[in-house]
Design an enzyme around this catalytic site. Structure first.
Site, short mmCIF file in Angstrom:
data_model
loop_
_atom_site.label_atom_id
_atom_site.label_comp_id
_atom_site.label_asym_id
_atom_site.label_seq_id
_atom_site.Cartn_x
_atom_site.Cartn_y
_atom_site.Cartn_z
N HIS A 1 15.97 -96.90 35.25
CA HIS A 1 16.67 -96.36 34.08
C HIS A 1 16.31 -97.18 32.86
CE1 HIS A 1 19.83 -94.74 31.52
NE2 HIS A 1 19.88 -93.75 32.39
N ASP B 1 20.90 -89.62 39.35
CA ASP B 1 20.26 -88.38 39.77
C ASP B 1 19.70 -88.43 41.17
OD1 ASP B 1 20.84 -86.81 37.61
OD2 ASP B 1 19.30 -87.75 36.41
N1 CMC Z 1 8.93 -95.71 40.46
C1 CMC Z 1 7.96 -96.66 40.43
N2 CMC Z 1 7.80 -97.53 39.41
C2 CMC Z 1 8.64 -97.41 38.36
C3 CMC Z 1 9.66 -96.44 38.33
C4 CMC Z 1 9.79 -95.58 39.43
N3 CMC Z 1 10.76 -94.64 39.46
N4 CMC Z 1 10.35 -96.54 37.17
C5 CMC Z 1 9.76 -97.54 36.49
N5 CMC Z 1 8.75 -98.07 37.21
C6 CMC Z 1 7.92 -99.23 36.80
C7 CMC Z 1 6.94 -98.84 35.71
O1 CMC Z 1 5.69 -98.44 36.25
C8 CMC Z 1 6.83 -100.13 34.92
O2 CMC Z 1 5.97 -100.99 35.63
P1 CMC Z 1 5.06 -102.08 34.82
O3 CMC Z 1 6.05 -103.00 34.17
O4 CMC Z 1 4.24 -102.73 35.88
O5 CMC Z 1 4.25 -101.29 33.82
C9 CMC Z 1 8.24 -100.74 35.02
O6 CMC Z 1 8.81 -100.19 36.24
C10 CMC Z 1 9.15 -100.37 33.84
O7 CMC Z 1 9.17 -98.95 33.72
P2 CMC Z 1 9.15 -98.17 32.33
O8 CMC Z 1 8.63 -96.78 32.55
O9 CMC Z 1 8.50 -99.01 31.29
O10 CMC Z 1 10.71 -98.10 32.02
P3 CMC Z 1 11.39 -97.07 31.08
O11 CMC Z 1 12.69 -97.69 30.70
O12 CMC Z 1 10.50 -96.63 29.99
O13 CMC Z 1 11.60 -95.79 32.04
C11 CMC Z 1 12.54 -94.18 33.46
C12 CMC Z 1 12.80 -95.43 32.62
C13 CMC Z 1 13.90 -93.61 33.92
C14 CMC Z 1 11.84 -93.09 32.62
C15 CMC Z 1 11.67 -94.53 34.67
O14 CMC Z 1 12.30 -95.52 35.43
C16 CMC Z 1 11.32 -93.33 35.55
O15 CMC Z 1 10.35 -92.63 35.24
N6 CMC Z 1 12.12 -93.09 36.63
C17 CMC Z 1 11.93 -91.93 37.46
C18 CMC Z 1 12.53 -90.71 36.76
C19 CMC Z 1 14.06 -90.71 36.84
O16 CMC Z 1 14.65 -90.93 37.87
N7 CMC Z 1 14.67 -90.39 35.68
C20 CMC Z 1 16.13 -90.23 35.61
C21 CMC Z 1 16.78 -91.23 34.72
S1 CMC Z 1 18.56 -91.18 34.93
C22 CMC Z 1 19.02 -89.71 34.18
C23 CMC Z 1 19.15 -89.80 32.73
O17 CMC Z 1 19.97 -90.62 32.24
O18 CMC Z 1 18.46 -89.03 32.03
#
Ligand code: CMC
Length: 433
Positions: free
Chosen positions: A308, A366
């Site tokens: 998240h 989710d």
């Molecule tokens: N699986 C594998 N690796 C992950 C995941 C995941 N679900 N989420 C983040 N990472 C890794 C990412 O590759 C990055 O690695 P590195 O530092 O080596 O580059 C690190 O963790 C940080 O991730 P980020 O994408 O920079 O973090 P963010 O805050 O931009 O993204 C997120 C948050 C929710 C978009 C992401 O965690 C994700 O895509 N999760 C899966 C989709 C999901 O479940 N979304 C629902 C969110 S809850 C509902 C809502 O409130 O909308």
């Protein structure tokens, strides 16, 4: 005493500018950069808004490090335990929990607005039966303004309140209609004797052929899903609603923009993506393969339902949803179902894996809501529409707060331009003349 932040450029002794630092009631202070460009000719740069407060708001507070979520000051755990979704709607819209009389009036007003204009049903017929329900939602909710333009003066609080009631009352009816249309079943009219959630479940899951008997455990589970999704501060879809509303667009158009934004897999599309991922994994023996894909930098696969942007230790909604998930699986005797066993094993393995622990990637709301919705018999392609149903009240509360805010002005971010500098079209180019 007002605090200030002094900005210097290239280590110059003379400060470039002094900016006020503002404090809320709780949470990080903010540097007020509103005068920055006028005073210095500089913009701030923050793609993804990771360090930017786009507005002030008194609706929802999140402390991502501590895993705290408050609606109007009340912890989400207490609201999920002690309130119904409609009480939470009243709270989000009005700032206070309702007393008995206020609740009675609110609930009956919502009930009286659950039917949609009969001509709206014609819209559905223009869609293919296999259209994604979110595509239909975007169109039909947007179309509401064409039917209810008797109360579209956004400067009038009375009109805004009427639109709020209409949206909260009609969105469940529209969600259920999207589902019925895609399966070729007849639309079910709302029934006023049922509660908000019972009524939705009947419109969604029943047919005219059978009497519908609501199961209180399942009704409570869905009520809780809606409470947990009702608001989440300045998330992508809420910010989209605010931005759309800042131009003076009508509330139905604004909520539609929120629905469109919510559709993305990184936001509200995640619950649907969780189920699709579980189906793709297919068997407990294949979990390690998918865990290694999620960890592989060269593989675009991410473990859906994990991670998240704001919660970096735990998602308080996920804890509550996990408990609800187990209640529902027990009620329906589904603990031995292959898909649910797969989900619980995936959760266990990911929680013990150093990659997920180090990056603080915990199951989010989710992950569990997808499992619960599946157990309730909601088709996977309807999951994001269910999220939209819960979030509608949050979007409206933010839209209303923004319109009433005397500081409100049209949202218009600037950019760091990286394209070509000015140049002339070559003389030999084009057919003109
Ligand atoms: N699986 C594998 N690796 C992950 C995941 C995941 N679900 N989420 C983040 N990472 C890794 C990412 O590759 C990055 O690695 P590195 O530092 O080596 O580059 C690190 O963790 C940080 O991730 P980020 O994408 O920079 O973090 P963010 O805050 O931009 O993204 C997120 C948050 C929710 C978009 C992401 O965690 C994700 O895509 N999760 C899966 C989709 C999901 O479940 N979304 C629902 C969110 S809850 C509902 C809502 O409130 O909308």
């Amino acid at each position: 005493m007002t605090q200030h932040c002094t900005l210097t450029l290239n280590g110059n002794a003379d400060p470039l500018v002094e900016l006020p630092v503002l404090s809320g009631t709780v949470g990080p202070d903010v540097i007020d950069v509103q005068t920055l460009y006028n005073k210095t000719g500089l913009f701030t740069y923050d793609p993804g808004f990771t360090s930017t407060a786009s507005c002030s708001s008194s609706i929802t507070y999140i402390d991502g490090e501590a895993g705290v979520l408050l609606y109007r000051g009340y912890p989400i755990e207490q609201l999920a335990e002690k309130c119904t979704f409609l009480e939470v709607c009243y709270l989000l819209l009005n700032g206070e929990l309702p007393d008995k009389a206020q609740m009675h009036t609110f609930e009956s007003t919502i009930t009286m607005h659950t039917m949609v204009h009969d001509q709206l049903t014609n819209f559905f017929k223009g869609f293919r039966r296999d259209a994604h329900p979110m595509a239909i939602m975007v169109a039909v909710v947007g179309a509401l303004s064409a039917f209810y333009h008797d109360a579209l003066d956004i400067k009038s609080k009375k009109d805004r309140d009427i639109s709020a009631i209409r949206l909260i009352a009609k969105v469940p009816t529209i969600v259920a209609m999207c589902h019925k249309y895609s399966t070729g079943l007849p639309f079910m009219y709302p029934q006023n004797k049922l509660s908000y959630v019972e009524n939705f479940m009947r419109m969604m899951l029943a047919t005219p052929c059978d009497e519908y008997v609501p199961n209180p455990v399942l009704v409570r589970a869905l009520d809780r899903i809606l409470i947990l999704h009702a608001d989440h501060e300045q998330n992508a879809s809420t910010s989209t609603v605010r931005l759309a509303g800042s131009s003076g667009a009508n509330p139905y158009a604004c909520i539609t923009s929120g629905i469109a934004c919510l559709w993305g897999a990184a936001h509200g599309g995640a619950n649907e993506a969780v189920l699709n991922m579980l189906i793709e994994i297919g068997d407990v023996s294949r979990i390690p393969l998918y865990i290694s894909k999620a960890k592989d930098k060269n593989d675009a696969f991410r473990l859906m339902g994990f991670g998240h942007r704001v919660y970096k230790n735990h998602d308080p909604r996920a804890k509550l949803m996990r408990a609800t998930c187990h209640e529902v699986l027990t009620e329906l005797g589904l603990h031995d179902d292959e898909l649910f066993k797969l989900a619980l094993e995936l959760e266990r393995i990911a929680l013990e894996d150093p990659y997920f622990i180090e990056k603080k990637l915990y199951p989010n709301v989710d992950f569990y809501s997808g499992i619960v919705l599946h157990a309730l018999g909601i088709p996977t392609n309807m999951f994001t529409a269910m999220f939209a149903m819960g979030r509608t009240v949050g979007w409206i509360a933010h839209w209303d707060e923004m319109i009433a805010d005397p500081e409100q002005k049209i949202g218009r971010p600037r950019q760091l331009y990286t394209g070509a500098t000015q140049r002339d079209v070559p003389a030999q180019h084009g057919n003109a003349g």
